[in-house]
Motif scaffolding. Structure first.
Motif, PDB file in Angstrom:
ATOM      1  N   PHE A  28       0.795  -1.224   0.000  1.00  0.00           N
ATOM      2  CA  PHE A  28       0.000   0.000   0.000  1.00  0.00           C
ATOM      3  C   PHE A  28       0.830   1.277   0.000  1.00  0.00           C
ATOM      4  O   PHE A  28       0.427   2.297   0.557  1.00  0.00           O
ATOM      5  CB  PHE A  28      -1.004  -0.040   1.156  1.00  0.00           C
ATOM      6  CG  PHE A  28      -1.992  -1.145   0.981  1.00  0.00           C
ATOM      7  CD1 PHE A  28      -2.996  -1.053   0.037  1.00  0.00           C
ATOM      8  CD2 PHE A  28      -1.868  -2.328   1.696  1.00  0.00           C
ATOM      9  CE1 PHE A  28      -3.882  -2.083  -0.172  1.00  0.00           C
ATOM     10  CE2 PHE A  28      -2.748  -3.373   1.496  1.00  0.00           C
ATOM     11  CZ  PHE A  28      -3.758  -3.246   0.561  1.00  0.00           C
ATOM     12  N   SER A  29       1.979   1.205  -0.644  1.00  0.00           N
ATOM     13  CA  SER A  29       2.736   2.420  -0.960  1.00  0.00           C
ATOM     14  C   SER A  29       3.628   2.103  -2.147  1.00  0.00           C
ATOM     15  O   SER A  29       4.043   0.953  -2.342  1.00  0.00           O
ATOM     16  CB  SER A  29       3.580   2.892   0.228  1.00  0.00           C
ATOM     17  OG  SER A  29       4.725   2.084   0.392  1.00  0.00           O
ATOM     18  N   ARG A  30       3.925   3.120  -2.944  1.00  0.00           N
ATOM     19  CA  ARG A  30       4.782   2.909  -4.114  1.00  0.00           C
ATOM     20  C   ARG A  30       6.160   2.422  -3.690  1.00  0.00           C
ATOM     21  O   ARG A  30       6.704   1.476  -4.274  1.00  0.00           O
ATOM     22  CB  ARG A  30       4.923   4.215  -4.882  1.00  0.00           C
ATOM     23  CG  ARG A  30       3.638   4.794  -5.416  1.00  0.00           C
ATOM     24  CD  ARG A  30       3.931   6.144  -6.068  1.00  0.00           C
ATOM     25  NE  ARG A  30       2.725   6.812  -6.533  1.00  0.00           N
ATOM     26  CZ  ARG A  30       2.729   7.990  -7.130  1.00  0.00           C
ATOM     27  NH1 ARG A  30       3.874   8.628  -7.331  1.00  0.00           N
ATOM     28  NH2 ARG A  30       1.605   8.549  -7.528  1.00  0.00           N
ATOM     29  N   ARG A  32       7.030   0.839  -1.098  1.00  0.00           N
ATOM     30  CA  ARG A  32       7.000  -0.527  -0.572  1.00  0.00           C
ATOM     31  C   ARG A  32       7.026  -1.552  -1.711  1.00  0.00           C
ATOM     32  O   ARG A  32       7.699  -2.575  -1.603  1.00  0.00           O
ATOM     33  CB  ARG A  32       5.741  -0.709   0.281  1.00  0.00           C
ATOM     34  CG  ARG A  32       5.621  -2.066   0.960  1.00  0.00           C
ATOM     35  CD  ARG A  32       6.618  -2.256   2.038  1.00  0.00           C
ATOM     36  NE  ARG A  32       6.398  -3.516   2.753  1.00  0.00           N
ATOM     37  CZ  ARG A  32       7.303  -4.103   3.525  1.00  0.00           C
ATOM     38  NH1 ARG A  32       8.493  -3.540   3.711  1.00  0.00           N
ATOM     39  NH2 ARG A  32       7.043  -5.237   4.132  1.00  0.00           N
ATOM     40  N   THR A  33       6.318  -1.278  -2.808  1.00  0.00           N
ATOM     41  CA  THR A  33       6.337  -2.234  -3.923  1.00  0.00           C
ATOM     42  C   THR A  33       7.751  -2.373  -4.477  1.00  0.00           C
ATOM     43  O   THR A  33       8.201  -3.476  -4.784  1.00  0.00           O
ATOM     44  CB  THR A  33       5.382  -1.792  -5.052  1.00  0.00           C
ATOM     45  OG1 THR A  33       5.818  -0.547  -5.597  1.00  0.00           O
ATOM     46  CG2 THR A  33       3.962  -1.667  -4.568  1.00  0.00           C
ATOM     47  N   HIS A  89       2.944   0.756 -10.214  1.00  0.00           N
ATOM     48  CA  HIS A  89       2.229   1.766  -9.424  1.00  0.00           C
ATOM     49  C   HIS A  89       2.066   3.030 -10.251  1.00  0.00           C
ATOM     50  O   HIS A  89       2.608   3.155 -11.358  1.00  0.00           O
ATOM     51  CB  HIS A  89       2.951   2.046  -8.100  1.00  0.00           C
ATOM     52  CG  HIS A  89       4.382   2.484  -8.253  1.00  0.00           C
ATOM     53  ND1 HIS A  89       4.755   3.677  -8.841  1.00  0.00           N
ATOM     54  CD2 HIS A  89       5.557   1.879  -7.882  1.00  0.00           C
ATOM     55  CE1 HIS A  89       6.068   3.802  -8.821  1.00  0.00           C
ATOM     56  NE2 HIS A  89       6.586   2.724  -8.258  1.00  0.00           N
ATOM     57  N   THR A 115       0.306  -1.761  -6.236  1.00  0.00           N
ATOM     58  CA  THR A 115      -0.629  -1.079  -5.344  1.00  0.00           C
ATOM     59  C   THR A 115      -2.044  -1.464  -5.745  1.00  0.00           C
ATOM     60  O   THR A 115      -2.265  -2.124  -6.752  1.00  0.00           O
ATOM     61  CB  THR A 115      -0.450   0.448  -5.446  1.00  0.00           C
ATOM     62  OG1 THR A 115      -0.571   0.839  -6.815  1.00  0.00           O
ATOM     63  CG2 THR A 115       0.930   0.868  -4.933  1.00  0.00           C
ATOM     64  N   LYS A 136      -3.981   0.308   5.583  1.00  0.00           N
ATOM     65  CA  LYS A 136      -3.567   1.281   4.583  1.00  0.00           C
ATOM     66  C   LYS A 136      -3.732   2.695   5.126  1.00  0.00           C
ATOM     67  O   LYS A 136      -4.537   2.942   6.022  1.00  0.00           O
ATOM     68  CB  LYS A 136      -4.374   1.118   3.296  1.00  0.00           C
ATOM     69  CG  LYS A 136      -5.864   1.379   3.463  1.00  0.00           C
ATOM     70  CD  LYS A 136      -6.613   1.287   2.144  1.00  0.00           C
ATOM     71  CE  LYS A 136      -6.452   2.528   1.313  1.00  0.00           C
ATOM     72  NZ  LYS A 136      -7.349   2.543   0.134  1.00  0.00           N
ATOM     73  N   TRP A 137      -2.959   3.598   4.552  1.00  0.00           N
ATOM     74  CA  TRP A 137      -3.073   5.015   4.862  1.00  0.00           C
ATOM     75  C   TRP A 137      -4.100   5.618   3.918  1.00  0.00           C
ATOM     76  O   TRP A 137      -3.969   5.525   2.699  1.00  0.00           O
ATOM     77  CB  TRP A 137      -1.717   5.697   4.690  1.00  0.00           C
ATOM     78  CG  TRP A 137      -1.749   7.180   4.864  1.00  0.00           C
ATOM     79  CD1 TRP A 137      -1.767   8.129   3.884  1.00  0.00           C
ATOM     80  CD2 TRP A 137      -1.760   7.900   6.110  1.00  0.00           C
ATOM     81  NE1 TRP A 137      -1.798   9.386   4.434  1.00  0.00           N
ATOM     82  CE2 TRP A 137      -1.790   9.288   5.795  1.00  0.00           C
ATOM     83  CE3 TRP A 137      -1.750   7.504   7.445  1.00  0.00           C
ATOM     84  CZ2 TRP A 137      -1.808  10.267   6.785  1.00  0.00           C
ATOM     85  CZ3 TRP A 137      -1.773   8.490   8.426  1.00  0.00           C
ATOM     86  CH2 TRP A 137      -1.794   9.842   8.094  1.00  0.00           C
ATOM     87  N   ASP A 138      -5.163   6.226   4.456  1.00  0.00           N
ATOM     88  CA  ASP A 138      -6.224   6.767   3.602  1.00  0.00           C
ATOM     89  C   ASP A 138      -6.141   8.275   3.425  1.00  0.00           C
ATOM     90  O   ASP A 138      -7.093   8.916   2.969  1.00  0.00           O
ATOM     91  CB  ASP A 138      -7.601   6.384   4.163  1.00  0.00           C
ATOM     92  CG  ASP A 138      -7.885   7.012   5.528  1.00  0.00           C
ATOM     93  OD1 ASP A 138      -7.030   7.785   6.016  1.00  0.00           O
ATOM     94  OD2 ASP A 138      -8.957   6.742   6.100  1.00  0.00           O
TER      95      ASP A 138
END
Length: 518
Positions: A28-30, A32-33, A89, A115, A136-138
């Motif tokens: 759930f972050s660029r 991180r992928t 992403h 993502t 996830k961060w919203d």
């Protein structure tokens, strides 16, 4: 669905599920992928010699059509793709995302870190899906995934004609062991309707609809229908539960709550046991209360089948807890319910105050804003204030790049070689005149990028000016190209403005960011 505990690394996860590839590995972050892809690439290579040749061939063909496809930032992705590993992403250039997607469709990517946007809109099934996390961060806080979000991604598992079942694996962070186990398909949240009352909405309705049609749209749209329907269902359930509680309460006699009532005496005995605890022993008021309870309990109780009342009392308590939750939900619905008629009239009054309309008649500003679909008031005032026509084209390109742009955390871009204070002054004036801030969203941050691109700077040089990713820069310039088309159309017979917008658009719409097919 399988759950993997003890915060395993992605290498350990892939080791455990290697018989169920290809896999979509959702993070759930660029960043991180990319980090996970690099981590996996240090230990795994999934491709045979033949498959590597096919990947090289597809990469070579893509680079022939788009020289510089792999920027210095993306050389690692080239290496990873030759190992059957990829990441995807919104920060990637569109052509690079297209290459990754084609390699995946050709079954030449065995693990794709992506993502959640990869699960929306395009059908890319996999043998299995993996969740790096279910949090996830919203934009405001970290929260668990909604049922709808989880099943949108989990639903990619299982390829028709290849897999008898689709497998979903969830990596559990030992710090948050409660982050899964609660996803139920029958509890997927409904899609909610949402009507946005923008200046363009009001102008369009005044221009094209009758009063009756406007009233019907505002009072009977999907959002109102859904809220009204849910509120009605909740009130019906509350009424049903209240009737059930009333039915249960009929077993209570007039002595309920009195000294002779066994239910009351049960309550007194519980209180007495609580007051016997050591922390209360030496308090004089507590001692008096214990004596009072003991005297009450010495009195005779009423001879009755009190267990029936006790059971009814427990059931009523549970019903009351449910009713409380339903009232809380009703309160939330009422709080967030949109009065679209009021919102429409509020924006209408604002447009009259600013000189966009007179009654239902559209004035010159209103006729212009009718064709603008983003930050209508701000863009219109940039035109009618003379700022755009009086500024050099390069500055106009810089100004329009910031329309509706909201910088993220830690975004950095080199400043432009000229001041944009005139736009800030206009924006402050509009806000002081009563225009809501969300109708005046503008940022100077992307200005230098648009100005440099307008002047012919190459894309590699743009990347050196900022820490934004390639996909973000593409988005900035392509959104400006679309806005310039709107301005060109809105200009009508104003040849100077239409020509300015057209010339800037053509200068921006080139090379890597060219909008194909428009």
């Amino acid at each position: 669905m399988a759950v993997v505990f003890s915060s395993p690394t992605c290498n350990e996860v892939i080791e455990a599920i290697q018989d169920y590839l290809p896999a979509l590995y959702f993070a759930f972050s660029r960043g991180r992928t990319e980090l996970l892809a690099e981590e996996l690439g240090r230990e795994w290579d999934f491709l045979t010699s033949r498959e590597k040749r096919l990947v090289r061939q597809m990469i070579q063909e893509a680079e022939e059509n788009a020289p510089g496809l792999f920027s210095p930032r993306r050389q690692n992705l080239r290496r990873l793709l030759l190992q059957g590993i990829g990441y995807h992403h919104a920060g990637l250039p569109p052509l690079l995302k297209d290459l990754v997607e084609r390699l995946y469709e050709s079954r030449l990517v065995y693990v794709l870190f992506c993502t959640e946007t990869f699960a929306v809109g395009v059908n890319f099934p996999a043998a299995s899906t993996v969740f790096d996390s279910c949090r996830k961060w919203d934009g405001q806080e970290f929260r668990p995934l909604l049922n709808r979000e989880f099943f949108q991604m989990a639903g990619r598992a299982g390829r028709r004609g290849y897999d008898e079942v689709g497998r979903v694996f969830v990596r559990i962070d030992e710090r948050f062991p409660d982050q899964t186990g609660f996803y139920q398909e029958d509890e997927v949240e409904p899609v909610r309707g949402r009507l946005v009352i923008s200046p363009n909405t009001v102008l369009s309705l005044l221009c094209w609809k009758t009063d009756a049609e406007i009233q019907r749209l505002l009072e009977k749209n999907l959002s109102v229908y859904q809220s009204t329907k849910e509120s009605r269902q909740l009130r019906q359930e509350v009424e049903k539960l209240e009737n059930k509680a009333a039915e249960l309460s009929r077993c209570f006699c007039p002595d309920r709550g009195q000294e002779r009532c066994e239910l009351y005496r049960v309550k007194l005995r519980k209180e007495l046991n609580q007051l016997k605890k050591s922390k209360y022993r030496h308090r004089a008021d507590i001692k008096m209360r214990r004596q009072e309870i003991q005297i009450l309990l010495q009195k005779g109780r009423k001879k009755c089948p009190y267990k029936t009342c006790l059971d009814a009392s427990r059931k009523i308590r549970r019903l009351e807890e449910r009713i409380h939750l339903l009232h809380k939900r009703l309160k939330q619905l009422n709080k967030h319910a949109r009065d679209y008629v009021r919102d429409f009239e509020s924006v209408w009054v604002l447009l009259e105050k600013l000189g966009y309309v007179q009654g239902r008649e559209l004035l010159p500003r209103g006729k212009f804003a009718l064709y603008i679909h983003v930050q209508e008031i701000l863009v219109t005032e940039l035109v009618f204030s003379g700022i755009l026509l009086e500024s050099p084209p390069v500055e106009v390109a810089a100004i329009l790049a910031g329309v509706d742009y909201q910088p993220g955390r830690d975004e950095q871009v080199s400043p432009p070689p000229f001041s944009l204070e005139k736009v800030e002054k206009l924006r402050r004036f509009l806000i002081e005149s009563g225009v809501p801030e969300h109708f005046c969203i503008w940022s100077p941050l992307p200005a230098a990028l648009a100005a440099a691109w307008y002047q012919g700077t190459g894309f590699e040089q743009l990347l050196e000016m900022t820490n934004l990713q390639e996909g973000d820069i593409f988005s900035i310039i392509r959104r400006e190209i679309d806005l310039l088309r709107q301005i060109e159309r809105a200009a009508g017979e104003d040849r100077a403005l239409a020509g300015l917008a057209r010339d800037i658009r053509r200068q921006l719409d080139r090379d890597e960011v060219a909008v194909v097919g428009v």
